[in-house]
Design a protein around this motif. Structure first.
Motif, PDB file in Angstrom:
ATOM      1  N   SER A  35       0.855  -1.189   0.000  1.00  0.00           N
ATOM      2  CA  SER A  35       0.000   0.000   0.000  1.00  0.00           C
ATOM      3  C   SER A  35       0.889   1.235   0.000  1.00  0.00           C
ATOM      4  CB  SER A  35      -0.879   0.037   1.255  1.00  0.00           C
ATOM      5  OG  SER A  35      -1.549  -1.182   1.458  1.00  0.00           O
ATOM      6  N   THR A  36       0.737   2.078  -1.001  1.00  0.00           N
ATOM      7  CA  THR A  36       1.530   3.306  -1.041  1.00  0.00           C
ATOM      8  C   THR A  36       0.786   4.471  -0.396  1.00  0.00           C
ATOM      9  OG1 THR A  36       0.679   3.805  -3.241  1.00  0.00           O
ATOM     10  CG2 THR A  36       2.773   2.609  -3.110  1.00  0.00           C
ATOM     11  N   TRP A  37      -0.458   4.252  -0.019  1.00  0.00           N
ATOM     12  CA  TRP A  37      -1.268   5.293   0.596  1.00  0.00           C
ATOM     13  C   TRP A  37      -1.189   5.174   2.114  1.00  0.00           C
ATOM     14  CZ3 TRP A  37      -2.986   1.427  -2.662  1.00  0.00           C
ATOM     15  CH2 TRP A  37      -3.587   0.337  -2.048  1.00  0.00           C
ATOM     16  N   ASP A  38      -1.762   6.152   2.813  1.00  0.00           N
ATOM     17  CA  ASP A  38      -1.859   6.103   4.271  1.00  0.00           C
ATOM     18  C   ASP A  38      -2.778   4.952   4.663  1.00  0.00           C
ATOM     19  OD1 ASP A  38      -0.267   8.372   4.461  1.00  0.00           O
ATOM     20  OD2 ASP A  38      -1.973   9.733   4.598  1.00  0.00           O
ATOM     21  N   ARG A  56       1.192   6.787   8.397  1.00  0.00           N
ATOM     22  CA  ARG A  56       1.650   7.581   7.257  1.00  0.00           C
ATOM     23  C   ARG A  56       2.708   6.809   6.457  1.00  0.00           C
ATOM     24  NH1 ARG A  56      -2.307  11.234   6.683  1.00  0.00           N
ATOM     25  NH2 ARG A  56      -2.696  12.322   8.633  1.00  0.00           N
ATOM     26  N   ARG A  57       2.943   7.255   5.257  1.00  0.00           N
ATOM     27  CA  ARG A  57       3.916   6.593   4.377  1.00  0.00           C
ATOM     28  C   ARG A  57       5.325   6.582   4.962  1.00  0.00           C
ATOM     29  NH1 ARG A  57       1.485  10.308   0.591  1.00  0.00           N
ATOM     30  NH2 ARG A  57      -0.535   9.388   0.186  1.00  0.00           N
ATOM     31  N   ARG A  74       5.989  -0.864   7.988  1.00  0.00           N
ATOM     32  CA  ARG A  74       6.003  -0.885   6.515  1.00  0.00           C
ATOM     33  C   ARG A  74       7.215  -1.640   5.957  1.00  0.00           C
ATOM     34  NH1 ARG A  74       2.597   2.268   3.386  1.00  0.00           N
ATOM     35  NH2 ARG A  74       1.223   3.675   4.509  1.00  0.00           N
TER      36      ARG A  74
END
Length: 110
Positions: A35-38, A56-57, A74
């Motif tokens: 997932s590249t989004w928040d 957050r990213r 992440r």
């Protein structure tokens, strides 16, 4: 490469599994968050109830109102038994262990 899937990650604080369990929804592929989004999640705190946040990213756990923690989730391998860190402030941190992955939208046909 496997197909990406949307999951709910459930993780427990290693030092006290009954305090502050964490859930977060993410898209994973090959045991990595893609997932590249928040991302949205929550901590279940003892007396305070649920504490929702946005991951957050950059790894910041944003509670709003200027309060935030940090995490390396992440970058972690996303599978049951994997661990990652959460930094509550500059000097206090904890290790979390992933205890469950649930596919979002899946239903038990029992």
């Amino acid at each position: 490469m496997s197909a990406a899937r949307d999951v709910r990650i459930v993780a427990l604080w290693r030092d006290d599994p009954k305090a502050a369990p964490m859930t977060i929804d993410a898209r994973i592929d090959d045991a990595r968050i893609v997932s590249t989004w928040d991302l949205f999640g929550a901590f279940a705190l003892d007396a305070d109830g649920l504490r929702p946040f946005i991951l957050r990213r950059d790894g910041r756990i944003d509670f709003g109102f200027g309060e935030s923690w940090r995490s390396d989730l992440r970058e972690a391998t996303i599978k049951v038994g994997s661990e990652f860190s959460v930094w509550f402030n500059e000097s206090d941190s904890g290790r979390y262990r992933i205890v469950k992955l649930a596919v979002l939208g899946a239903k038990d046909n029992k």
